[in-house]
Structure formats: structure tokens, C-alpha cells
Motif scaffolding. Structure first.
Motif, mmCIF file in Angstrom:
data_model
loop_
_atom_site.group_PDB
_atom_site.id
_atom_site.type_symbol
_atom_site.label_atom_id
_atom_site.label_comp_id
_atom_site.label_asym_id
_atom_site.label_seq_id
_atom_site.Cartn_x
_atom_site.Cartn_y
_atom_site.Cartn_z
ATOM 1 N N THR A 78 77.572 72.159 43.785
ATOM 2 C CA THR A 78 77.228 72.012 42.366
ATOM 3 C C THR A 78 78.139 71.049 41.616
ATOM 4 N N GLY A 79 79.406 70.922 42.051
ATOM 5 C CA GLY A 79 80.381 70.241 41.207
ATOM 6 C C GLY A 79 80.651 71.099 39.974
ATOM 7 N N LYS A 80 81.292 70.508 38.978
ATOM 8 C CA LYS A 80 81.534 71.234 37.727
ATOM 9 C C LYS A 80 80.207 71.428 36.994
ATOM 10 N N VAL A 81 80.009 72.607 36.442
ATOM 11 C CA VAL A 81 78.749 72.915 35.762
ATOM 12 C C VAL A 81 79.031 73.261 34.298
ATOM 13 N N PRO A 82 78.121 72.933 33.383
ATOM 14 C CA PRO A 82 78.360 73.213 31.970
ATOM 15 C C PRO A 82 78.276 74.697 31.620
ATOM 16 N N ASP A 83 77.472 75.453 32.364
ATOM 17 C CA ASP A 83 77.303 76.881 32.086
ATOM 18 C C ASP A 83 77.646 77.670 33.343
ATOM 19 N N VAL A 84 78.915 78.026 33.478
ATOM 20 C CA VAL A 84 79.363 78.675 34.706
ATOM 21 C C VAL A 84 78.768 80.074 34.845
ATOM 22 N N THR A 85 78.483 80.764 33.730
ATOM 23 C CA THR A 85 77.914 82.112 33.838
ATOM 24 C C THR A 85 76.489 82.069 34.387
ATOM 25 N N ALA A 86 75.734 81.031 34.029
ATOM 26 C CA ALA A 86 74.395 80.883 34.597
ATOM 27 C C ALA A 86 74.488 80.642 36.097
ATOM 28 N N ALA A 87 75.456 79.819 36.504
ATOM 29 C CA ALA A 87 75.634 79.519 37.924
ATOM 30 C C ALA A 87 76.054 80.762 38.696
ATOM 31 N N ILE A 88 76.980 81.547 38.140
ATOM 32 C CA ILE A 88 77.391 82.780 38.812
ATOM 33 C C ILE A 88 76.220 83.755 38.881
ATOM 34 N N SER A 89 75.460 83.838 37.803
ATOM 35 C CA SER A 89 74.307 84.740 37.765
ATOM 36 C C SER A 89 73.277 84.370 38.826
ATOM 37 N N ALA A 90 73.250 83.096 39.225
ATOM 38 C CA ALA A 90 72.295 82.635 40.238
ATOM 39 C C ALA A 90 72.636 83.143 41.631
#
Length: 366
Positions: A256-268
Motif C-alpha cells: 500500500t505504501g503510506k495511506v491517507p486513512d490508516v483506520t480504513a486500511a486496518i479495517s480492511a
């Protein structure tokens, strides 16, 4: 209460996060808080991003003239600011604060040890931690036991405070989960295994890639998907991609690299993995994953056994053991629910508010 948090760390690593997050919690609770950082570093930039005006002194220098100048400057700062507590989150410059503590006697000195390296059992360390510091904070039980058994720090001087997570920021986001998975080409039939963290040998990306490759190619677990939620640091992305290619899982893996919404990424995620081979003295990534209500498996290094159930842990560096845990988590819903429920009980005691309350209790007692 007036405190100075010494966070002279170059990177915004777990130690810097622990100190800066504590400073932010103290400030938000109404306690006057100064932070000291190394100029032009990631930690310095994060301090500014969080609204601090960090102070800079030559605490990390080995030049005796610069250290003498720093001592004089710090002496003036103590006289002007009159802190109740000075909390050092790194060892560099700690001796200066120890000398100031002995000279002035006007503040209490706390040494928080969040570094992966156990402190050496030598005379200067024993003097600083047992005779000079008013309290020592360990961020895990391994470090706490080392202080007691090797450096002979009195138990009444030692506290174990694991840290905490911002439970207002890190929450499960169903909409974000769906959107992030769609962006990566994942649907709900896929079982998304993910690691959150910088690319570094210590983090175990190579072992995770090998374990996923084994299950996908040899055991036919075609529902598996691997999401590496991170970016290159000590290990380059090219090297990580070479491991992915070697294990024939390029079509199911995303970096992913750095993501603007880390909580959305973790939730995925469907399953978070901490595969660290050493370190993990502060479990920032694990706390964030658990706070977002994602189940987690991990090695038993560092702080992990302090809050992880044994059934959710595997041997560090052991690809077969990691693959076994992944396979069980993907195929056994009862197991996955059981470790999830146990982890949710633990994370309920590891919020930022708990972190603040434990630290303030220590400070107040001093």
C-alpha cells in the motif's frame, strides 16, 4: 502538573510515538508540557504537527564542550520553567538530567525505557537508574525483569506501563473497509492477511510472504490475499517485491505504501499479523489493529506476551508455525472468534486514557 518530555529520537518510531503521545495526552488533560526533540528529524516534525513548539539541545552529542553548553542551557530551562517531572524517553543525555537532578533537587526524574536493547549492567547505569532516577518505567515485562534482576532497581521504583492507543481515532470503519478492499480488488470472499509496519528485517515481512506462498501454492488456499500496509525503510521495496515474486504470490499481494486513512486500511484486514523476530518493546501497531476490532496473531517477542494469549502466538522466524496459525485463522471461525474476544478484553485496558491515568498516578506519587 508541569512536565518536560525528552524525546531525542531521530525517527518517528515506537519510542518517539510513546513519548509524544504521552505529551499530547498530558497537554490535552491540562498539564503544562514541554517536549525536547532532535531538530530536523521525523520526531521533531511530528511534534510540530501535533501542535508543540519543540525545544532543541545537544543531548545526543559526544562533544564534551557541546554537552557542557547543553547542561548550562538545561539548567536555565529548569530554573525558568520549574517542572515537577522530567521524563527521559532515550538514554542519550540522561546523565545530564541526572546531574541536574542531583544539583537542583527541584524536580523528579523519570527514565522510560522503550528501546529494544536491554540496558548494560555497568556502574554508570546502576547509579543512574537506582540512585539518581526517582522512577523507572519499563514498557514491557521483559525490560522490567531485567531492571530488577540485573541492575537491581528497587521494585518500588519500577513501573510497567505498556502505553495505549487513541480509541477515538482507531475504530472499525465498515465503509472505509469496503472502499479500501474494492480499491485493491478484494471482495468479502477473500481472507485478507495483513502486516502493519515499516519494511525491515526485524518486522518479518519475508517470513510472512513465505508462509502465505506456502498456503496459497502448496495447500490451495486460493481465498488468501496479502496486504503489506507499509513502506520501505531499512529494507527496500524492490527487495520485498523480489520475495513476493520468488514465492509466486504477486497476483494476490498488494503493497500500500503510506495511506491517507490508516483506520480504513486496518479495517480492511481479516487478520493482522505481527511477525517481528525481535524488538516490539512497544506494541503500537498491535494496539491499533486490536482497537480497530481486527483479530491478530503474533510472535512472542518483546511486549507481545504481556497482552496476547498464547494460542494466538507463534515462534519468531518459524515460517511453518506462522503458516499453521494463518491456516487455522482462515479456516476455523471458532478459533478466530476466541482469540478476537480475548484481545478485545485486553485492548479495553489499553486506551490512551488508561495510559494517561497510569502515568499521572506515577507522577503524582513522586
Amino acid at each position: 502538573m508541569k512536565t518536560i518530555q525528552i524525546i531525542n529520537v531521530r525517527w518517528f518510531n515506537a519510542t518517539a510515538w510513546y513519548g509524544l503521545y504521552l505529551a499530547r495526552l498530558l497537554r490535552e488533560a491540562g498539564h503544562e508540557t514541554l517536549v525536547i526533540t532532535e531538530p530536523d528529524t521525523e520526531a521533531d516534525a511530528k511534534a510540530k504537527e501535533w501542535g508543540f513548539t519543540p525545544l532543541h539541545f545537544d543531548l545526543n552529542s559526544s562533544n564534551p564542550f557541546k554537552l557542557v553548553r547543553a547542561y548550562v542551557q538545561l539548567y536555565k530551562l529548569i530554573k525558568q520553567f520549574t517542572p515537577d517531572i522530567v521524563n527521559c524517553h532515550r538514554g542519550e543525555g540522561f546523565i545530564l538530567w541526572g546531574l541536574l537532578r542531583k544539583s537542583l533537587g527541584s524536580f523528579k526524574l523519570v527514565r522510560t525505557r522503550g528501546d529494544q536493547r536491554l540496558p548494560k549492567n555497568n556502574l554508570p547505569n546502576r547509579w543512574l537508574h537506582t540512585n539518581v532516577a526517582d522512577a523507572v518505567v519499563a514498557t514491557n515485562s521483559v525490560m522490567a525483569n531485567h531492571f530488577i534482576s540485573k541492575l537491581h532497581v528497587p521494585e518500588h521504583k519500577l513501573s510497567t506501563i505498556l502505553g495505549g492507543v487513541d480509541t477515538e481515532k482507531f475504530v472499525f470503519n465498515h465503509i472505509g473497509r469496503t472502499a479500501f478492499r474494492e480499491k485493491l480488488g478484494y471482495d468479502e470472499s477473500h481472507f485478507v492477511v495483513s502486516m502493519l509496519g515499516r519494511f525491515d528485517e526485524v518486522k518479518g515481512q519475508k517470513e510472512l510472504i513465505e508462509a502465505v506462498g506456502k498456503l496459497y501454492n502448496e495447500k490451495g488456499m486460493k481465498q488468501l490475499r496479502l496486504m503489506l500496509l507499509g513502506f520501505e525503510t531499512a529494507t527496500s521495496q524492490d527487495e520485498v517485491e523480489s520475495w513476493i515474486t520468488a514465492n509466486n504470490i504477486g497476483e494476490i499481494t498488494c503493497i500500500t505504501g503510506k495511506v491517507p486513512d490508516v483506520t480504513a486500511a486496518i479495517s480492511a484486514m481479516d487478520l493482522g499479523v505481527v511477525a517481528s523476530k525481535w524488538s516490539e518493546t512497544i506494541a503500537r501497531a498491535a494496539f491499533e489493529i486490536m482497537a480497530c476490532k481486527r483479530p491478530l496473531i503474533s510472535t512472542g517477542v518483546g511486549v507481545m506476551p504481556d497482552f496476547m494469549d498464547e494460542e494466538a502466538m507463534f515462534e519468531a522466524g518459524n515460517v511453518e508455525a506462522l503458516a499453521d496459525k494463518l491456516e487455522r485463522a482462515a479456516n476455523d471461525n471458532t478459533y478466530l472468534q476466541r482469540i478476537f474476544d480475548l484481545q478485545q478484553k485486553e485492548i479495553a485496558k489499553l486506551s490512551g486514557q488508561h495510559f494517561l491515568e497510569k502515568t499521572l498516578s506515577l507522577y503524582s506519587n513522586l
